[in-house]
Design an enzyme around this catalytic site. Structure first.
Site, PDB file in Angstrom:
ATOM      1  CB  CYS A  29      81.545  16.112  40.244  1.00 28.06           C
ATOM      2  SG  CYS A  29      79.362  16.486  39.973  1.00 28.06           S
ATOM      3  CG  HIS A  80      80.668  16.650  44.285  1.00 27.24           C
ATOM      4  ND1 HIS A  80      80.692  17.365  43.200  1.00 27.24           N
ATOM      5  CD2 HIS A  80      81.045  17.735  44.822  1.00 27.24           C
ATOM      6  CE1 HIS A  80      82.306  17.341  42.347  1.00 27.24           C
ATOM      7  NE2 HIS A  80      82.855  17.034  44.600  1.00 27.24           N
ATOM      8  CG  HIS A  92      86.430  16.551  44.737  1.00 31.61           C
ATOM      9  ND1 HIS A  92      84.993  17.209  44.962  1.00 31.61           N
ATOM     10  CD2 HIS A  92      87.132  17.051  44.509  1.00 31.61           C
ATOM     11  CE1 HIS A  92      86.036  18.243  45.595  1.00 31.61           C
ATOM     12  NE2 HIS A  92      87.132  17.759  45.498  1.00 31.61           N
TER      13      HIS A  92
END
Length: 123
Positions: A29, A80, A92
Site C-alpha cells: 500500500c 494501510h 489502493h
C-alpha cells in the site's frame, strides 16, 4: 497535478500486491502511494505511519481526489493507505485479492477502520 495523480493511480489497477513492493512489478500500500505521488514530483516517505503525519488533516466527508486515506487493518495503529478518487471511492494496493483496485470507503470493513485523511496536494 491531482488529475495526473488520479490517472496514474487508476492506470495501475490490476498490478499485483507484493509485500515490500514499490514499483509496477508489484506494490504494497505505501509503496503504491509513494510511487504514484513521485510521478507528480511529490516525495512521500516509504512507511504508512510516516505518510500519516504529512499534509493537512481532512474531515471525513470533505475529502477530495488525490487525498491520502488511512486505515487500521493489521493492528490498532495506522497500517494501510490509499488514494481518494472522489464519490467515497479510493484506489489502493490491498493484500486481500492481491491487486491494485478501487473500493468504496463506505463499505463497513473500511468505514470501521478509517483512521484519517490527509491532503498533500491542492485540488
Amino acid at each position: 497535478v491531482v488529475s495526473t495523480l488520479v490517472q496514474t493511480a487508476l492506470d495501475l489497477r490490476g498490478t499485483p500486491y507484493r509485500n515490500g513492493g514499490s514499483d509496477p512489478r508489484g506494490f504494497d500500500c505505501s509503496g503504491f502511494t509513494q510511487w504514484v505521488f513521485a510521478r507528480t514530483g511529490v516525495r512521500l516517505p516509504r512507511e504508512t505511519r510516516e505518510q500519516f503525519v504529512l499534509g493537512d488533516v481532512v474531515e471525513p466527508g470533505t475529502q477530495q481526489p488525490g487525498d491520502l486515506v488511512f486505515f487500521r487493518t493489521t493492528s490498532k495503529e495506522v497500517s494501510h493507505v490509499g488514494i481518494v478518487l472522489g464519490d467515497d471511492r479510493f484506489v489502493h494496493a490491498p493484500s486481500s485479492r492481491g491487486v491494485v483496485r478501487v473500493e468504496s470507503m463506505n463499505l463497513p470493513y473500511w468505514r470501521q477502520r478509517l483512521m484519517g485523511i490527509r491532503r498533500l496536494v491542492e485540488p
